[in-house]
Scaffold this motif. Structure first.
Motif, mmCIF file in Angstrom:
data_model
loop_
_atom_site.group_PDB
_atom_site.id
_atom_site.type_symbol
_atom_site.label_atom_id
_atom_site.label_comp_id
_atom_site.label_asym_id
_atom_site.label_seq_id
_atom_site.Cartn_x
_atom_site.Cartn_y
_atom_site.Cartn_z
ATOM 1 N N PHE A 91 0.850 -1.189 0.000
ATOM 2 C CA PHE A 91 0.000 0.000 0.000
ATOM 3 C C PHE A 91 0.886 1.238 0.000
ATOM 4 C CE2 PHE A 91 -2.399 -3.360 2.150
ATOM 5 C CZ PHE A 91 -3.583 -3.357 1.416
ATOM 6 N N ARG A 92 0.545 2.229 -0.803
ATOM 7 C CA ARG A 92 1.324 3.471 -0.886
ATOM 8 C C ARG A 92 0.903 4.376 0.290
ATOM 9 N NH1 ARG A 92 4.781 5.930 -4.547
ATOM 10 N NH2 ARG A 92 5.424 3.762 -4.717
ATOM 11 N N LEU A 93 1.358 3.979 1.479
ATOM 12 C CA LEU A 93 0.967 4.645 2.715
ATOM 13 C C LEU A 93 2.155 4.719 3.665
ATOM 14 C CD1 LEU A 93 -2.392 2.726 3.416
ATOM 15 C CD2 LEU A 93 -2.186 5.022 2.431
ATOM 16 N N GLN A 94 2.021 5.549 4.704
ATOM 17 C CA GLN A 94 2.982 5.637 5.792
ATOM 18 C C GLN A 94 2.368 5.035 7.060
ATOM 19 O OE1 GLN A 94 3.552 9.871 6.209
ATOM 20 N NE2 GLN A 94 4.891 10.039 4.428
ATOM 21 N N ASP A 95 3.226 4.677 8.004
ATOM 22 C CA ASP A 95 2.861 4.421 9.406
ATOM 23 C C ASP A 95 1.687 3.456 9.577
ATOM 24 O OD1 ASP A 95 4.853 6.281 9.764
ATOM 25 O OD2 ASP A 95 3.500 7.933 10.203
ATOM 26 N N PRO A 96 1.890 2.171 9.263
ATOM 27 C CA PRO A 96 0.786 1.205 9.351
ATOM 28 C C PRO A 96 0.351 0.931 10.787
ATOM 29 C CG PRO A 96 2.874 0.070 9.003
ATOM 30 C CD PRO A 96 3.160 1.542 8.863
ATOM 31 N N PHE A 97 -0.905 0.534 10.917
ATOM 32 C CA PHE A 97 -1.447 0.073 12.197
ATOM 33 C C PHE A 97 -2.561 -0.916 11.897
ATOM 34 C CE2 PHE A 97 -3.687 3.929 10.975
ATOM 35 C CZ PHE A 97 -5.027 3.597 11.134
ATOM 36 N N PHE A 98 -2.908 -1.730 12.883
ATOM 37 C CA PHE A 98 -3.966 -2.712 12.670
ATOM 38 C C PHE A 98 -4.775 -2.878 13.948
ATOM 39 C CE2 PHE A 98 -0.932 -5.291 14.878
ATOM 40 C CZ PHE A 98 -1.693 -6.220 15.557
ATOM 41 N N THR A 99 -5.969 -3.411 13.780
ATOM 42 C CA THR A 99 -6.781 -3.881 14.905
ATOM 43 C C THR A 99 -7.725 -4.933 14.354
ATOM 44 O OG1 THR A 99 -8.165 -3.180 16.774
ATOM 45 C CG2 THR A 99 -8.641 -2.173 14.647
ATOM 46 N N ARG A 100 -8.488 -5.545 15.243
ATOM 47 C CA ARG A 100 -9.537 -6.461 14.794
ATOM 48 C C ARG A 100 -10.865 -5.991 15.366
ATOM 49 N NH1 ARG A 100 -5.209 -10.135 14.527
ATOM 50 N NH2 ARG A 100 -5.198 -11.181 12.494
ATOM 51 N N ILE A 101 -11.846 -5.863 14.496
ATOM 52 C CA ILE A 101 -13.184 -5.396 14.864
ATOM 53 C C ILE A 101 -14.181 -6.457 14.427
ATOM 54 C CG2 ILE A 101 -14.926 -3.596 14.605
ATOM 55 C CD1 ILE A 101 -12.518 -2.413 15.892
ATOM 56 N N ALA A 102 -14.910 -7.032 15.373
ATOM 57 C CA ALA A 102 -15.938 -8.038 15.073
ATOM 58 C C ALA A 102 -15.400 -9.134 14.149
ATOM 59 C CB ALA A 102 -17.164 -7.364 14.448
ATOM 60 N N GLY A 103 -14.176 -9.586 14.430
ATOM 61 C CA GLY A 103 -13.600 -10.681 13.671
ATOM 62 C C GLY A 103 -12.897 -10.288 12.398
ATOM 63 N N GLU A 104 -13.041 -9.034 11.987
ATOM 64 C CA GLU A 104 -12.379 -8.573 10.769
ATOM 65 C C GLU A 104 -11.039 -7.923 11.081
ATOM 66 O OE1 GLU A 104 -14.746 -7.139 6.991
ATOM 67 O OE2 GLU A 104 -15.435 -6.046 8.745
ATOM 68 N N LEU A 105 -10.078 -8.095 10.180
ATOM 69 C CA LEU A 105 -8.829 -7.363 10.257
ATOM 70 C C LEU A 105 -9.042 -5.974 9.683
ATOM 71 C CD1 LEU A 105 -5.711 -7.266 10.690
ATOM 72 C CD2 LEU A 105 -5.496 -8.119 8.340
ATOM 73 N N VAL A 106 -8.645 -4.962 10.435
ATOM 74 C CA VAL A 106 -8.699 -3.577 9.958
ATOM 75 C C VAL A 106 -7.272 -3.043 9.928
ATOM 76 C CG1 VAL A 106 -9.561 -1.244 10.397
ATOM 77 C CG2 VAL A 106 -11.018 -3.228 10.890
ATOM 78 N N LYS A 148 -3.887 12.672 11.117
ATOM 79 C CA LYS A 148 -3.233 11.391 11.328
ATOM 80 C C LYS A 148 -3.774 10.777 12.626
ATOM 81 C CE LYS A 148 1.199 12.823 9.279
ATOM 82 N NZ LYS A 148 2.667 12.877 9.469
ATOM 83 N N ASP A 149 -3.287 9.590 12.939
ATOM 84 C CA ASP A 149 -3.491 8.977 14.266
ATOM 85 C C ASP A 149 -4.951 8.772 14.637
ATOM 86 O OD1 ASP A 149 -0.735 8.911 14.559
ATOM 87 O OD2 ASP A 149 -0.662 10.865 15.513
ATOM 88 N N ILE A 150 -5.779 8.370 13.695
ATOM 89 C CA ILE A 150 -7.121 7.880 14.015
ATOM 90 C C ILE A 150 -6.984 6.394 14.341
ATOM 91 C CG2 ILE A 150 -9.482 7.550 13.208
ATOM 92 C CD1 ILE A 150 -8.947 9.764 11.136
ATOM 93 N N ARG A 151 -7.482 5.996 15.487
ATOM 94 C CA ARG A 151 -7.368 4.601 15.897
ATOM 95 C C ARG A 151 -8.725 4.079 16.373
ATOM 96 N NH1 ARG A 151 -3.380 5.598 13.572
ATOM 97 N NH2 ARG A 151 -1.217 5.123 14.144
ATOM 98 N N LEU A 152 -8.983 2.806 16.098
ATOM 99 C CA LEU A 152 -10.258 2.171 16.415
ATOM 100 C C LEU A 152 -10.051 1.062 17.444
ATOM 101 C CD1 LEU A 152 -11.536 1.640 12.739
ATOM 102 C CD2 LEU A 152 -11.736 3.698 14.152
ATOM 103 N N VAL A 153 -11.089 0.829 18.255
ATOM 104 C CA VAL A 153 -11.048 -0.283 19.194
ATOM 105 C C VAL A 153 -12.468 -0.800 19.407
ATOM 106 C CG1 VAL A 153 -11.167 1.258 21.215
ATOM 107 C CG2 VAL A 153 -10.243 -1.068 21.473
ATOM 108 N N ILE A 160 -17.838 0.717 18.679
ATOM 109 C CA ILE A 160 -16.436 0.959 18.320
ATOM 110 C C ILE A 160 -16.010 2.305 18.871
ATOM 111 C CG2 ILE A 160 -14.813 1.289 16.412
ATOM 112 C CD1 ILE A 160 -16.729 -0.509 14.749
ATOM 113 N N GLY A 161 -14.925 2.297 19.633
ATOM 114 C CA GLY A 161 -14.339 3.538 20.101
ATOM 115 C C GLY A 161 -13.384 4.075 19.045
ATOM 116 N N VAL A 162 -13.444 5.386 18.823
ATOM 117 C CA VAL A 162 -12.610 6.029 17.809
ATOM 118 C C VAL A 162 -11.792 7.131 18.473
ATOM 119 C CG1 VAL A 162 -12.566 7.195 15.571
ATOM 120 C CG2 VAL A 162 -14.439 5.604 16.120
ATOM 121 N N PHE A 163 -10.473 6.966 18.478
ATOM 122 C CA PHE A 163 -9.591 8.031 18.953
ATOM 123 C C PHE A 163 -9.172 8.870 17.746
ATOM 124 C CE2 PHE A 163 -9.249 4.806 22.244
ATOM 125 C CZ PHE A 163 -9.368 5.580 23.392
#
Length: 320
Positions: A91-106, A148-153, A160-163
């Protein structure tokens, strides 16, 4: 339950507290990346390892030392070094991050693009992909321009909490953390994110920070791994990994604490002289024994890991 937050503290105050504490940091290790796709390039601002189709994978930012144009690649470990995973998307992106929401990879990252109002300048936004696994990731949401720095949980009630992290004269200054709750990934909108209230009393107006990763704790609280940053008088940047705990029930939060410093990691190169004292929190692997392994980008030029005290362990025994 309510978490106690005291007065806002500067980087300097947090650093003094950290240096006077008995914090134990050990086993700093450089993470080695190999392969034709990374030859002559830096890999930094990595995620912590995560499992995909039964295999441990790290996502990392890959770019030339003299460029801000980067790709996110996925790596697997072989014989002590991490190599690009065969057949994985990039992906043509910077600074990867991941989480799992309801069984899906985000998966998310930062997209840069030409600033429509300023020739020769760049703008940025956070973009998100979702899927059963890495191979099936598809784009589904782009955050507000300039954020930047939007994160989900995923929270215990299924919401879903959104920072968030707005910047600008109207809201957020150099960068402050906000929070909003949505019912599902499909309810993410630019307006909801822009309207998220700020967590008051975390940063002075001269400093900034953001969330890098959110961990749902066993009692429903959320452990937030983040960063706080400042400029010194010479214009050099100082980025420190920090953590705090957030209660989504009443939106109270604990004081942030520094959890590591650049000097605890191995010496190494920096992308520019003003970035030497930069530790960018990539991800935290909680070990379950009171320790955690912090994966971090170092000086915008390499990736390292270090073992620290688990910053969330003592909060997990509280009853929400």
């Amino acid at each position: 339950m309510g978490l106690n937050k005291t007065a806002v503290k500067t980087c300097e105050e947090l650093l003094r507290t950290f240096q006077s504490s008995s914090a134990v940091l050990r086993d700093a290790q450089r993470i080695v990346f190999a392969g034709a796709d990374v030859e002559g390039k830096d890999v930094y601002n990595i995620t912590a390892p995560f499992t995909d189709e039964g295999e441990q994978v790290i996502a990392g930012r890959v770019e030339s030392r003299d460029s801000e144009h980067s790709d996110i690649l996925f790596f697997t470990e072989q014989n002590g070094s991490w190599s690009p995973r065969a057949g994985a998307p990039t992906f043509r992106l910077q600074d990867p991050f991941f989480t799992r929401i309801a069984g899906e990879l985000v998966l998310g990252g930062v997209e840069i693009f030409p600033d429509p109002l300023k020739p020769d300048a760049l703008k940025w936004r956070t973009v998100f992909y979702r899927g059963e696994n890495i191979a099936s990731l598809q784009p589904f949401f782009k955050g507000p321009d300039g954020m930047k720095d939007i994160r989900l949980v995923g929270l215990t009630d299924g919401s879903i909490g959104v920072f968030t992290r707005p910047q600008g004269a109207d809201k957020g200054g150099r960068g402050k953390i906000g929070f909003v709750r949505v019912a599902s990934l499909d309810e993410l909108t630019v307006d909801r994110i822009n309207e998220a209230p700020l967590l008051d009393g975390q940063f002075t107006d001269e400093e900034w920070g953001g969330a890098n990763e959110a961990h749902l704790l066993r009692n429903g609280l959320v452990g937030v791994l983040g960063h706080i940053a400042s400029f010194d008088e010479q214009g050099d940047r100082h980025y420190y990994p920090m953590a705090f705990v957030f209660d989504p029930a009443d939106e109270t939060f604990s004081d942030m604490e520094l959890i590591a410093v650049r000097a605890a990691f191995l010496p190494g190169p920096s992308k520019r002289p003003d970035l030497q004292d930069v530790v960018f929190s990539g991800g935290l692997v909680r070990q379950g024994d009171g320790t955690a392994v912090l994966y971090a980008g170092i000086s915008d030029a390499e990736a390292q890991r270090i073992t620290i005290a688990d910053p969330f362990a003592r909060f997990e025994h509280e009853i929400a």
